[in-house]
Design an enzyme around this catalytic site. Sequence first.
Site, mmCIF file in Angstrom:
data_model
loop_
_atom_site.group_PDB
_atom_site.id
_atom_site.type_symbol
_atom_site.label_atom_id
_atom_site.label_comp_id
_atom_site.label_asym_id
_atom_site.label_seq_id
_atom_site.Cartn_x
_atom_site.Cartn_y
_atom_site.Cartn_z
ATOM 1 N N ASN A 10 5.112 5.119 0.791
ATOM 2 C CA ASN A 10 4.307 3.690 0.631
ATOM 3 C C ASN A 10 2.747 3.982 0.275
ATOM 4 O OD1 ASN A 10 3.441 1.426 0.672
ATOM 5 N ND2 ASN A 10 4.023 0.841 2.820
ATOM 6 N N TRP A 11 2.339 3.866 -0.864
ATOM 7 C CA TRP A 11 0.656 4.226 -0.869
ATOM 8 C C TRP A 11 -0.155 3.354 -0.386
ATOM 9 C CZ3 TRP A 11 0.493 6.294 -6.817
ATOM 10 C CH2 TRP A 11 1.047 7.488 -6.943
ATOM 11 N N LYS A 12 0.359 2.147 -0.057
ATOM 12 C CA LYS A 12 -0.345 0.889 0.184
ATOM 13 C C LYS A 12 -1.452 0.589 -0.555
ATOM 14 C CE LYS A 12 1.273 2.234 4.902
ATOM 15 N NZ LYS A 12 0.964 1.867 6.441
ATOM 16 N N HIS A 97 7.091 -5.521 4.782
ATOM 17 C CA HIS A 97 6.367 -4.451 5.473
ATOM 18 C C HIS A 97 5.589 -4.833 6.700
ATOM 19 C CE1 HIS A 97 3.329 -1.381 6.427
ATOM 20 N NE2 HIS A 97 4.429 -0.455 5.942
ATOM 21 N N GLU A 99 2.749 -4.615 7.740
ATOM 22 C CA GLU A 99 1.255 -4.954 7.559
ATOM 23 C C GLU A 99 1.363 -6.250 6.615
ATOM 24 O OE1 GLU A 99 0.428 -1.468 5.388
ATOM 25 O OE2 GLU A 99 0.138 -0.595 7.257
ATOM 26 N N GLU A 169 10.637 0.728 11.106
ATOM 27 C CA GLU A 169 9.087 1.141 11.332
ATOM 28 C C GLU A 169 8.436 0.471 12.504
ATOM 29 O OE1 GLU A 169 7.562 2.460 7.117
ATOM 30 O OE2 GLU A 169 6.850 0.462 7.201
ATOM 31 N N GLY A 175 0.558 4.757 11.176
ATOM 32 C CA GLY A 175 -0.904 5.282 11.049
ATOM 33 C C GLY A 175 -1.557 5.694 12.277
ATOM 34 N N SER A 215 4.148 7.529 10.817
ATOM 35 C CA SER A 215 3.523 8.890 11.125
ATOM 36 C C SER A 215 4.490 9.937 10.730
ATOM 37 C CB SER A 215 2.992 8.904 12.623
ATOM 38 O OG SER A 215 1.972 7.953 12.687
ATOM 39 N N GLY A 236 3.790 6.718 4.901
ATOM 40 C CA GLY A 236 2.591 6.162 4.484
ATOM 41 C C GLY A 236 1.411 7.211 3.921
ATOM 42 N N GLY A 237 0.478 7.409 5.145
ATOM 43 C CA GLY A 237 -0.456 8.376 4.982
ATOM 44 C C GLY A 237 -0.242 9.721 4.097
HETATM 45 P P1 13P Z 1 2.154 6.126 8.233
HETATM 46 O O1 13P Z 1 3.231 7.308 7.638
HETATM 47 O O2 13P Z 1 0.687 6.272 7.425
HETATM 48 O O3 13P Z 1 2.196 6.221 9.563
HETATM 49 O O4 13P Z 1 2.622 4.712 7.607
HETATM 50 C C1 13P Z 1 4.046 4.303 7.612
HETATM 51 C C2 13P Z 1 4.185 3.254 6.883
HETATM 52 O O5 13P Z 1 3.985 1.967 7.155
HETATM 53 C C3 13P Z 1 5.075 3.363 5.598
HETATM 54 O O6 13P Z 1 5.353 2.040 5.148
#
Ligand code: 13P
Length: 253
Positions: A10-12, A97, A99, A169, A175, A215, A236-237
């Site tokens: 997930n590149w956000k 998600h 967020e 999640e 993050g 993470s 994510g990251g």
């Molecule tokens: P991180 O892997 O950066 O913690 O993010 C997880 C995430 O929100 C994937 O949708």
Amino acid sequence: MSRKTILAGNWKMFKTSAEARQFFSQLLPLITPLKPDREVALGVPFPSLEAAAAAVADSPVAIGAQDIFWEDQGAFTGEVSGPMIRAAGATAVIIGHSERRQLFGETGQWVNQKLRAALRAGLAPIVCLGETRAERESGQTFEVLGRQLAEGLAGFAANELAPLVLAYEPVWAIGTGLTATPEQAQETHAAIRQWLGRHLGPALAADLRILYGGSVKPDNVARLMSQPDLDGALVGGASLEAAAFARIVNFDD
Ligand code: 13P
């Protein structure tokens, strides 16, 4: 048990279409040939969908959007519909998600309507759920997840949900570098699967894939994936850098 592992990114709100093209030109040689027991998907920003889909043509990588609106067209300024996402070449979509729930006020009812729109458009939905740190610390994790599942999946019959993927999640792990332990994740995934069994029947519960997100990194993915009810990861990251994501995709099972 024949649930195929999904390694999803997930590149956000990262990467232009040029950056997406560059990422895939680096990633594809690193993950080819893909191990046959797994699938790969990347959730990219709307403006990069078309470039990303073109870049992965003739590869096993699927492209997804990160949100969807529930109407197919109309006066909904700023929104993007399922048919538009499909036409851009994507085959999946992330819905609900944390967020979006926390920063943009997305409700369980919206998640439900977006899930219906995704299925109508022929997109594989990845519906996210998870508890906050305060909810976990006050012992409300399973209640919160049960409510998110009940709201998100309300009104669906089991046979309509065959394309659904869930992503657990924990908000406190996103993050933060604070990964859930494999045992914590397994306990929660098993509880989600039990909920599915109670409400939608044993066949769907046995077949539905539940990804873990929060993470996930190249050096912890194998231990997480060794748990029986973890069927993949939503990253994510560590999905932003081709070499790191390739190590996640290629983890040794
Ligand atoms: P991180 O892997 O950066 O913690 O993010 C997880 C995430 O929100 C994937 O949708």
